[in-house]
Structure formats: structure tokens, C-alpha cells
Motif scaffolding. Structure first.
Motif, PDB file in Angstrom:
ATOM      1  N   THR A  91      63.267  57.238  30.387  1.00 10.65           N
ATOM      2  CA  THR A  91      62.496  58.062  31.315  1.00 10.65           C
ATOM      3  C   THR A  91      62.181  57.295  32.600  1.00 10.65           C
ATOM      4  OG1 THR A  91      60.435  57.398  30.203  1.00 10.65           O
ATOM      5  CG2 THR A  91      61.471  59.462  29.501  1.00 10.65           C
ATOM      6  N   ALA A 145      56.286  53.543  29.846  1.00  9.49           N
ATOM      7  CA  ALA A 145      57.103  54.529  29.148  1.00  9.49           C
ATOM      8  C   ALA A 145      58.429  53.902  28.734  1.00  9.49           C
ATOM      9  CB  ALA A 145      57.327  55.755  30.036  1.00  9.49           C
ATOM     10  N   LYS A 197      54.385  59.879  34.706  1.00 13.75           N
ATOM     11  CA  LYS A 197      54.489  60.097  33.266  1.00 13.75           C
ATOM     12  C   LYS A 197      55.764  59.449  32.726  1.00 13.75           C
ATOM     13  CE  LYS A 197      55.114  63.853  29.916  1.00 13.75           C
ATOM     14  NZ  LYS A 197      55.238  65.321  29.751  1.00 13.75           N
ATOM     15  N   ASN A 198      56.844  59.514  33.490  1.00 17.71           N
ATOM     16  CA  ASN A 198      58.111  58.928  33.059  1.00 17.71           C
ATOM     17  C   ASN A 198      58.122  57.408  33.122  1.00 17.71           C
ATOM     18  OD1 ASN A 198      59.356  61.387  32.512  1.00 17.71           O
ATOM     19  ND2 ASN A 198      60.091  61.631  34.617  1.00 17.71           N
ATOM     20  N   GLY A 203      54.867  55.408  33.165  1.00 12.83           N
ATOM     21  CA  GLY A 203      53.693  54.828  32.527  1.00 12.83           C
ATOM     22  C   GLY A 203      52.566  54.645  33.529  1.00 12.83           C
ATOM     23  N   SER A 237      49.897  64.254  29.108  1.00 10.81           N
ATOM     24  CA  SER A 237      51.182  64.638  28.526  1.00 10.81           C
ATOM     25  C   SER A 237      51.603  66.050  28.910  1.00 10.81           C
ATOM     26  CB  SER A 237      51.121  64.532  27.001  1.00 10.81           C
ATOM     27  OG  SER A 237      50.106  65.380  26.477  1.00 10.81           O
TER      28      SER A 237
END
Length: 468
Positions: free
Chosen positions: A250, A246, A66-67, A69, A309
Motif C-alpha cells: 500500500t 502500513a 492510510k496507505n 501509516g 480505517s
């Protein structure tokens, strides 16, 4: 336990051997690991390698994706994995070359750094070569104790979740919405509950004996991973709305988490040195790390695609509140519990020989046990003081894991083989890897520290997650 040295210098020389020879009266100079009947088999070595690399960072990989991508994350994790394994091979080659050059039975990570500096062209580095070993030993201690602190936090967090969600747990495994409620008991209570059991565990001093517990840890870890994968592959939402890349801020946290997950760099040389047939170790290393990297990418990518998310610090926080998936926390916590002892061996076997050398033989056992207890308490206190599991993982990975895994091995190869006419391609490759590791260390550490001092807000890593 044999006395491995009368000062800190000699204690560092024998740290790798002490991993399996703690109960032996034979000196380090007279033992060849390959000649030992009690050496580790290929399967035992593979078990240790897998267990040392599949820890708490593994469950944090969906958040790491998530941090970074959905596209950048898997590609970057594969690249970091390949570079890390390459640096492990560099370390093995340098240690082998230096052991032949200096006619040693084997050399550990710190010795390799010291011996390479003793033969480098720079006079100042030759004079201060011992500091290379001290630096590596300090980083090993910091990294391994950092791992142990994260393990403490993870086990306490999962114990808190299991206990305080027990009255809401059912047999209906349906997706649930994440809500943060005030915990019934403070997380520190659960840490103190675990503390005496870990104290007893670290009294086990023989790594071969620990292979039995390591096998149990692998079984529980495999069981929990099977349940996790069984859930995340079902009804994966359309990932088209997830960002492929991202923000760079991050991504720096991703770097720290990714490096942290490759937790076994400190065990590479000790494991090879204690194999019954050390020549087989490269095969074990490539096989084990290929499995590890594949698992990393699959869990991180599928977990992020599944939860998007809403991805939490560890994937266990996203699982349904039902008994089959609550068991994941229990199984994985058992695996982490035994892995704690494996990771604890590295700093303990650097510090203990020096500590016991300062007292008479009468007080050796008392000092040995006292130091072990003190180190376990240190990891507990560290976990209590820092409340953010995901950021601590990123911080430890950025600060010390990146130095041991990416920065030092290429520099070690340059210093070791430069007098022997290295190719320009190899020199450029080593410099680029070290610069990459240094940049990740500096900027990743900055970002993790920045996030740590921010208000916790809604992303409380150590709060019990209650789902409705």
C-alpha cells in the motif's frame, strides 16, 4: 494565432511561449518575456502555481496517509515534497544555464534536455539529442492528459453524488456510516453532461485571461478547504489504534498519489518565462510550494486521524450528508473545472502547432478547434474506461509524474554541469534522487496495475456514496 512552426521540431521549440502568445503575431525569437508589458505579476504567478498544485490529488491525501501509516505518511510526504521542489529548482537552474550557453531567450523543459545532450561527452547521445526533447514532450502530454482524465472522473463522481443524494440531504450535519448503493444513473451519463462545457472552456487560448478564472477557482477551492478543515478538526478520535506504518504494497500506492498531488511541474518553466520579472520566480516558487506542502500534510494527517480505517478515495465521501458539506463537492468541482483548462494548455500547445502546420491557413481555425475537442474527448473516454479514481491517481503519478518530477531533473543536472567539474556530493545526490524516482515509478506502476485488474469489491471509487 501565429504559426509557431512548420514541423514538429519547431512546434516543440515554441511550446512555452505559446502559453501566453497564442494571439500574438510576434515570433518566438524576437520576444523576451521580461520585456512584455502583459507579463504575469508575482501574484498572478502565485495564483497559477497554487491552482496547478491543489487539485484532485489533494482530496485523496487522507487515503494516501492510510496507505503509508500515521507516522510514515507525513514524514514521507514532506520528504517527497522537498525533493520535488528541489528538482523544480534544478530544472530552473539548468534551463537558465543552457539559455545562456546557447544564447537563447529562454528554453523549455524539452529544449533543456535536448541542449544538454548536445554538449555531453557521449557521441551517441549527442547524435540523438532530439529524442531527449521528444521524450520530455511525450511525458508532459501523457501526464497532463492523465490529470485531465482524473479531473473528468472527479467532477462526474461529485456531480453524481450531489444529484443522487439530494433527496437525503438535510441540515443535520452528523457523522454517517458509509454504504454503497446502486447509482440511479450511470457515471458515464454525468461525464457526458460535463463534456460540452469543458469543450467550450478549452477554446480559451490565453493563459493571462485564464488567470481570472484561476482566481475564481482559488476562491472556491479555499472555501471548500475551509469547510473540510472545519469538520475534520472536530472531535478527532484517539489515533493510538491507527498503524504508524502500513504494508509496503500500500505504500507504493501512497508514492504514486503523493507524486500525483504535485501537479505543477509541467508549468514551472512556462510560468517563469512569462513573468514580468522572472528573477522573482524562485521566491514565488518557494512561497507557493511551502504553502502547498503544509496544506498537504495537514489535510492528509488530520483526515486520516478523523476517519481512520473508513477513509475513502476522496475525503468528500466521508463528509456528512448535509447541505454545508455537500457544497464542498460543488465548490471543489468548480475549482477543478477551471484547473482543467490550465492543465490542458500544456499538451494542447505541444500538439496544436504541429497539427495546424499540416494544413493551409484557411483550415487553421478548424484544425485548432477540432484538435482541442478531440483531446477533451480523449480524456473523457479514458475516464469512462477506467473506473477507479484512487488507483488512476496512483497510476498516473507513478508512471509519468515521477519521471518528470524526480527522475529527469537530476539526470539533466548531471548532463548539464558534469563537464564543469561537479562535486562528488552533487553527483551522488542526483544519482540517488533519480534511482529513488525510478524505483517508485516501477514498483508503484506495478502495484497500481495489479490493483486495477482486481475485482472492484467494496472500494468503488466511482460509486455514489450514500450515508445513513
Amino acid at each position: 494565432m501565429s504559426l509557431l512552426g512548420r514541423d514538429f521540431h519547431s512546434s516543440l521549440d515554441d511550446v512555452s511561449k505559446s502559453l501566453l502568445e497564442r494571439n500574438s503575431n510576434v515570433t518566438a525569437e524576437n520576444v523576451h518575456p521580461a520585456e512584455e508589458a502583459s507579463g504575469l505579476s508575482r501574484m498572478q504567478t502565485l495564483i497559477h502555481l497554487l491552482k496547478c498544485n491543489i487539485g484532485t490529488g489533494f482530496l485523496g491525501l487522507p487515503l494516501a496517509m492510510k496507505n503509508a501509516g500515521l507516522l510514515v505518511g507525513p514524514i514521507s510526504l514532506l520528504g517527497i515534497g522537498v525533493l520535488t521542489v528541489h528538482c523544480m529548482v534544478i530544472l530552473l537552474n539548468c534551463a537558465h544555464h543552457l539559455s545562456q550557453r546557447w544564447q537563447k531567450t529562454f528554453v523549455n523543459y524539452g529544449e533543456a534536455m535536448m541542449y544538454s545532450l548536445e554538449t555531453c561527452p557521449n557521441a551517441w547521445l549527442r547524435t540523438h539529442s532530439a529524442w531527449g526533447r521528444y521524450t520530455v514532450s511525450f511525458l508532459l502530454i501523457t501526464t497532463q492528459l492523465g490529470f485531465c482524465s482524473v479531473y473528468f472522473m472527479f467532477m462526474a463522481d461529485n456531480l453524481q453524488q450531489m444529484v443522487e443524494e439530494a433527496h437525503m440531504t438535510s441540515n443535520n450535519c452528523q457523522p454517517r456510516k458509509f454504504l454503497v448503493l446502486a447509482p440511479i444513473l450511470d457515471i458515464r451519463f454525468y461525464m457526458l453532461t460535463i463534456l460540452p462545457f469543458l469543450m467550450l472552456l478549452v477554446f480559451i487560448q490565453n493563459l493571462k485571461l485564464l488567470s481570472i478564472f484561476s482566481s475564481l477557482a482559488n476562491i472556491t477551492t479555499l472555501g471548500s478547504m475551509a469547510l473540510i478543515f472545519e469538520y475534520i478538526v472536530q472531535e478527532i478520535p484517539d489515533p493510538s489504534n491507527l498503524p504508524l506504518m502500513a504494508s509496503w504494497k500500500t505504500f507504493l500506492l501512497f508514492f504514486g498519489t503523493a507524486i500525483f498531488t504535485f501537479e505543477g511541474v509541467g508549468m514551472v518553466l512556462p510560468l517563469k518565462n512569462q513573468m514580468r520579472d522572472p528573477q522573482q520566480f524562485p521566491f514565488v516558487l518557494y512561497l507557493g510550494m511551502s504553502l502547498v506542502i503544509t496544506l498537504y500534510i495537514c489535510l492528509g494527517t488530520l483526515g486520516y486521524m478523523k476517519f481512520g480505517s473508513s477513509t475513502q478515495a476522496t475525503i468528500t465521501l466521508n463528509l456528512p450528508n448535509c447541505w454545508p458539506y455537500q457544497s464542498v463537492k460543488l465548490l471543489y468541482s468548480i475549482g477543478i473545472f477551471f484547473t482543467y483548462a490550465l492543465q490542458f494548455h500544456v499538451p494542447a500547445d505541444i500538439i496544436l502547432p504541429f497539427a495546424v502546420s499540416q494544413v493551409s491557413e484557411r483550415w487553421t481555425l478548424f484544425v485548432d478547434l477540432s484538435v482541442r475537442i478531440a483531446l477533451v474527448c480523449l480524456t473523457c473516454v479514458s475516464a469512462i474506461l477506467i473506473p477507479r479514481l484512487d488507483l488512476v491517481i496512483s497510476f498516473v503519478g507513478s508512471v509519468s509524474s515521477s519521471a518528470l518530477a524526480l527522475i529527469i531533473p537530476p539526470l539533466l543536472e548531471l548532463i548539464t554541469f558534469y563537464p564543469e567539474d561537479m562535486s562528488c556530493v552533487t553527483i551522488a545526490k542526483d544519482i540517488m534522487i533519480s534511482i529513488l524516482g525510478l524505483l517508485g515509478c516501477v514498483f508503484g506502476t506495478y502495484q497500481a496495475l495489479y490493483e486495477l485488474i482486481q475485482p472492484i469489491g467494496h472500494s468503488v471509487a466511482n460509486a455514489t456514496g450514500v450515508y445513513a
